[in-house]
Enzyme design. Structure first.
Site, PDB file in Angstrom:
ATOM      1  CG  ASN A  22       0.799  44.350  61.867  1.00 27.38           C
ATOM      2  OD1 ASN A  22       1.139  44.129  60.721  1.00 27.38           O
ATOM      3  ND2 ASN A  22       0.195  43.455  62.623  1.00 27.38           N
ATOM      4  CG  LEU A  82       1.223  45.393  52.301  1.00 28.06           C
ATOM      5  CD1 LEU A  82       1.134  46.866  52.679  1.00 28.06           C
ATOM      6  CD2 LEU A  82       2.565  45.092  51.656  1.00 28.06           C
ATOM      7  N   PRO A  83       1.474  41.053  54.689  1.00 27.72           N
ATOM      8  CG  PRO A  83       3.169  39.445  54.688  1.00 27.72           C
ATOM      9  CD  PRO A  83       2.753  40.737  54.046  1.00 27.72           C
ATOM     10  CB  CYS A  84      -0.786  42.568  59.218  1.00 24.11           C
ATOM     11  SG  CYS A  84      -2.382  42.417  58.411  1.00 24.11           S
ATOM     12  CG  HIS A  85      -1.431  36.584  57.735  1.00 23.80           C
ATOM     13  ND1 HIS A  85      -1.436  37.370  56.601  1.00 23.80           N
ATOM     14  CD2 HIS A  85      -0.806  35.431  57.389  1.00 23.80           C
ATOM     15  CE1 HIS A  85      -0.849  36.708  55.602  1.00 23.80           C
ATOM     16  NE2 HIS A  85      -0.447  35.529  56.067  1.00 23.80           N
TER      17      HIS A  85
END
Length: 176
Positions: free
Chosen positions: A134, A143-146
């Site tokens: 991540n 690519l929603p690492c949040h």
């Protein structure tokens, strides 16, 4: 010469997009796919990830595709589903690819713990490896690492800073 790579440099375009949380850097390939998205104040980190994934990289100022810019602007204006319209491509290990594809499947407005994502990809004991993958994600927001959080619901690590992570999650309707 010994020790020098004969692999050619990767050539990508670099564009900038104003957002409510800073200037986003958009790195695209010649086919218009997003290769990296990071923040202007983290450009050094982004360039390091690009080198890690692609080796030598040449970035030239070039506008990102209009559709990509519209989709990102739409997301920041509240049309959260716009991110799925963005074509992206990454280099990375097979494990990283697996994690990044799983990230793209986390719906806006929801979060998962690192452990839950590890279980989702069929590797429930790989929590730390999921965290590392991540952190190596070159395509922030899309690519929603949040959307990954600690097992206790806490906000943990975000390459663009925790304030941006908090803003993104609140923007998507997650109370943090």
């Amino acid at each position: 010469m010994a020790g020098r790579s004969t692999k050619p440099s990767a050539s990508f375009g670099l564009d900038r997009l104003a957002t409510p949380i800073g200037i986003a850097l958009l790195v695209t390939d010649t086919e218009g796919a997003l290769r990296a998205l990071d923040w202007e104040d983290y450009e050094h980190r982004m360039r390091g990830l690009l080198r890690l994934h692609y080796g030598a990289v040449d970035l030239s100022n070039q506008s990102a595709p209009a559709g990509m810019r519209r989709a990102l602007s739409g997301y920041f204006e509240g049309e959260l589903g716009q991110l799925t319209d963005i074509a992206w491509r990454t280099a990375g290990t097979p494990f990283q690819q697996k994690v990044w594809v799983a990230l793209a499947q986390i719906p806006a407005g929801t979060t998962l713990s690192y452990g839950a994502l590890a279980a989702k990809i069929g590797m429930p004991k790989a929590i730390r490896a999921v965290g590392h993958a991540n952190g190596s994600n070159p395509i922030s927001v899309v690519l929603p690492c949040h959307r990954l959080i600690g097992a206790d619901g806490s906000l943990v690590k975000y390459g663009g800073g925790l304030e941006r992570k908090r803003w993104l999650l609140r923007h998507e309707g997650v109370e943090v």
